[in-house]
Design an enzyme around this catalytic site. Structure first.
Site, mmCIF file in Angstrom:
data_model
loop_
_atom_site.group_PDB
_atom_site.id
_atom_site.type_symbol
_atom_site.label_atom_id
_atom_site.label_comp_id
_atom_site.label_asym_id
_atom_site.label_seq_id
_atom_site.Cartn_x
_atom_site.Cartn_y
_atom_site.Cartn_z
ATOM 1 N N LEU A 1 29.374 -66.842 -5.270
ATOM 2 C CA LEU A 1 28.836 -68.147 -5.642
ATOM 3 C C LEU A 1 29.945 -69.186 -5.701
ATOM 4 O O LEU A 1 30.998 -68.948 -6.295
ATOM 5 C CB LEU A 1 28.148 -68.050 -7.011
ATOM 6 C CG LEU A 1 27.791 -69.372 -7.705
ATOM 7 C CD1 LEU A 1 26.706 -70.117 -6.930
ATOM 8 C CD2 LEU A 1 27.343 -69.129 -9.150
ATOM 9 N N SER A 2 29.711 -70.344 -5.095
ATOM 10 C CA SER A 2 30.606 -71.493 -5.189
ATOM 11 C C SER A 2 31.999 -71.130 -4.672
ATOM 12 O O SER A 2 32.133 -70.752 -3.505
ATOM 13 C CB SER A 2 30.627 -72.000 -6.636
ATOM 14 O OG SER A 2 31.264 -73.252 -6.734
ATOM 15 N N ALA A 3 33.042 -71.207 -5.512
ATOM 16 C CA ALA A 3 34.370 -70.774 -5.060
ATOM 17 C C ALA A 3 34.342 -69.309 -4.653
ATOM 18 O O ALA A 3 35.049 -68.900 -3.727
ATOM 19 C CB ALA A 3 35.397 -70.994 -6.164
ATOM 20 N N HIS B 1 23.591 -76.918 -8.365
ATOM 21 C CA HIS B 1 24.677 -76.001 -8.037
ATOM 22 C C HIS B 1 24.547 -74.724 -8.860
ATOM 23 O O HIS B 1 24.690 -74.747 -10.079
ATOM 24 C CB HIS B 1 26.022 -76.674 -8.336
ATOM 25 C CG HIS B 1 27.198 -75.911 -7.804
ATOM 26 N ND1 HIS B 1 27.428 -75.741 -6.459
ATOM 27 C CD2 HIS B 1 28.205 -75.262 -8.449
ATOM 28 C CE1 HIS B 1 28.539 -75.041 -6.286
ATOM 29 N NE2 HIS B 1 29.026 -74.738 -7.469
#
Length: 363
Positions: free
Chosen positions: A144-146, A280
């Site tokens: 997820l994300s980074a 997000h």
């Protein structure tokens, strides 16, 4: 539109606190002595009581401010592992490497093959496969994300290792190499054109195939990582697979848009899930029994965990909501006060901004 200097100034003034854990007690064990570990990471893992024949390994990469135990409790991966007999590996970022526990997807010393964090993760995988007799042909990665961006890093640099990957609210591989570029790419600015994206991917490993399958998940209302990044990831990998520009299947799954590109053998190679109105975070369907709501864990009526596991052949069918659902009316996104643009969105941008600003370059 804010400039990089504006954002950095804001993050200097608004240093975030620690993320609140969402787990009562971790189910995860610590993996030690897995190699030279040039990225300076830690690792957790989970083995169910009963492993399947030729057990798979799923590598799960947490997002900024998170730790493996939080991500596991929120996503429901270890519960699914219990039911279907596969192993889990959770690489863990440290504050010595990144001020807010983001994987360093934008640092050349960490996103190259045989370098930094990418190599550390590769070493962890080798240790897990060897020690627990896992199937080397059944290794998958998600994040997820980074963590999604770093999942793309290891897929690009070690494509021969993975059978499949799933990138959630992530970014295309090696399109940023500085803090300012990382901010720009997150906003959707300066993303290379399709041809350059594909050239970057092919140069990462010299691999000639077969390539890992891929699913990409992104909220249409993500104010932290622009949805343009999801489309760029598809373009980057579509070239590797030799797929056409038009998806072979366009459908609605659990009320959400899903586009699929198939190989010449008819198998799904790339899938893009666009989660309507979601910000997000990780798409969850808490009613399915997998995962629970929390920071960056968003109950939007579709379980990314269940669908991803099913696409990799880890389960016989994806989990569905336990209550009846009208096929004519897609589930609405549940918005809590923390999800509104000037709270969660600003908080996430502040957190990631601070993490990038305080990233420490490794010697």
């Amino acid at each position: 539109m804010r400039t990089i200097s504006d954002t950095l100034a804001r993050t200097t003034r608004l240093k975030p606190g620690k993320a609140e854990p969402v787990h009562p007690r971790s189910r995860l064990l610590t993996l030690t002595d897995f190699g030279s570990n040039p990225g300076g990471l830690k690792a957790k893992y989970y083995l169910p009581k009963s492993l399947a024949k030729k057990p798979a390994l799923v590598v799960v990469l947490h997002g900024c401010t998170q730790i493996p135990a939080d991500y596991d409790a929120g996503s429901g991966w270890s519960k699914m592992a219990d039911e279907h007999g596969f192993a889990l590996l959770y690489p863990q970022q440290l504050r010595d490497n990144n001020g807010n526990l983001c994987f360093n997807w934008f640092l050349p010393d960490d996103f190259g093959r045989e370098k930094g964090e990418a190599l550390s993760i590769r070493q962890m995988i080798a240790a897990m496969v060897s020690r627990h007799k896992l199937a080397s042909e059944r290794i998958y990665v998600t994040g997820l994300s980074a963590g999604g961006a770093m999942a793309n890093v290891v897929l690009a640099t070690y494509p021969e290792v993975f059978a499949g990957g799933a990138i959630i609210a992530g970014l295309p591989y090696a399109t940023a190499s500085t803090v300012s570029e990382a901010f720009d790419r997150m906003r959707g600015h300066g993303i290379p054109q399709a041809r350059e994206l594909r050239t970057i991917l092919r140069a990462a490993s010299g691999h000639t195939g077969p390539w890992p399958t891929l699913s990409v998940w992104h909220g249409t209302n993500d104010g932290t990582v622009s949805e343009a990044n999801a489309r760029a990831i598809v373009e980057q990998w579509r070239g590797a697979h030799g797929l056409g520009s038009t998806p072979d299947v366009t459908e609605t799954v659990d009320g959400q848009a899903r586009n699929v590109w198939k190989g010449i053998d008819g198998r799904d190679r790339i899938a893009l899930y666009s989660i309507r109105d979601m910000g997000h975070g990780l798409p969850l369907d808490v009613a399915s029994g997998y995962g629970k709501s929390g920071p960056y864990m968003l109950d939007v009526g579709i379980s990314s965990t269940a669908h991803i596991a099913h696409s990799w052949g880890l389960t016989r069918k994806p989990a569905r909501r336990r209550q009846n659902r009208s096929a004519a009316k897609p589930p609405s996104v549940r918005v809590t006060p923390a999800d509104r643009p000037f709270s969660l969105g600003e908080k996430i941008r502040t957190v990631i901004g601070y993490a990038l600003r305080t990233t420490r370059l490794k010697p």
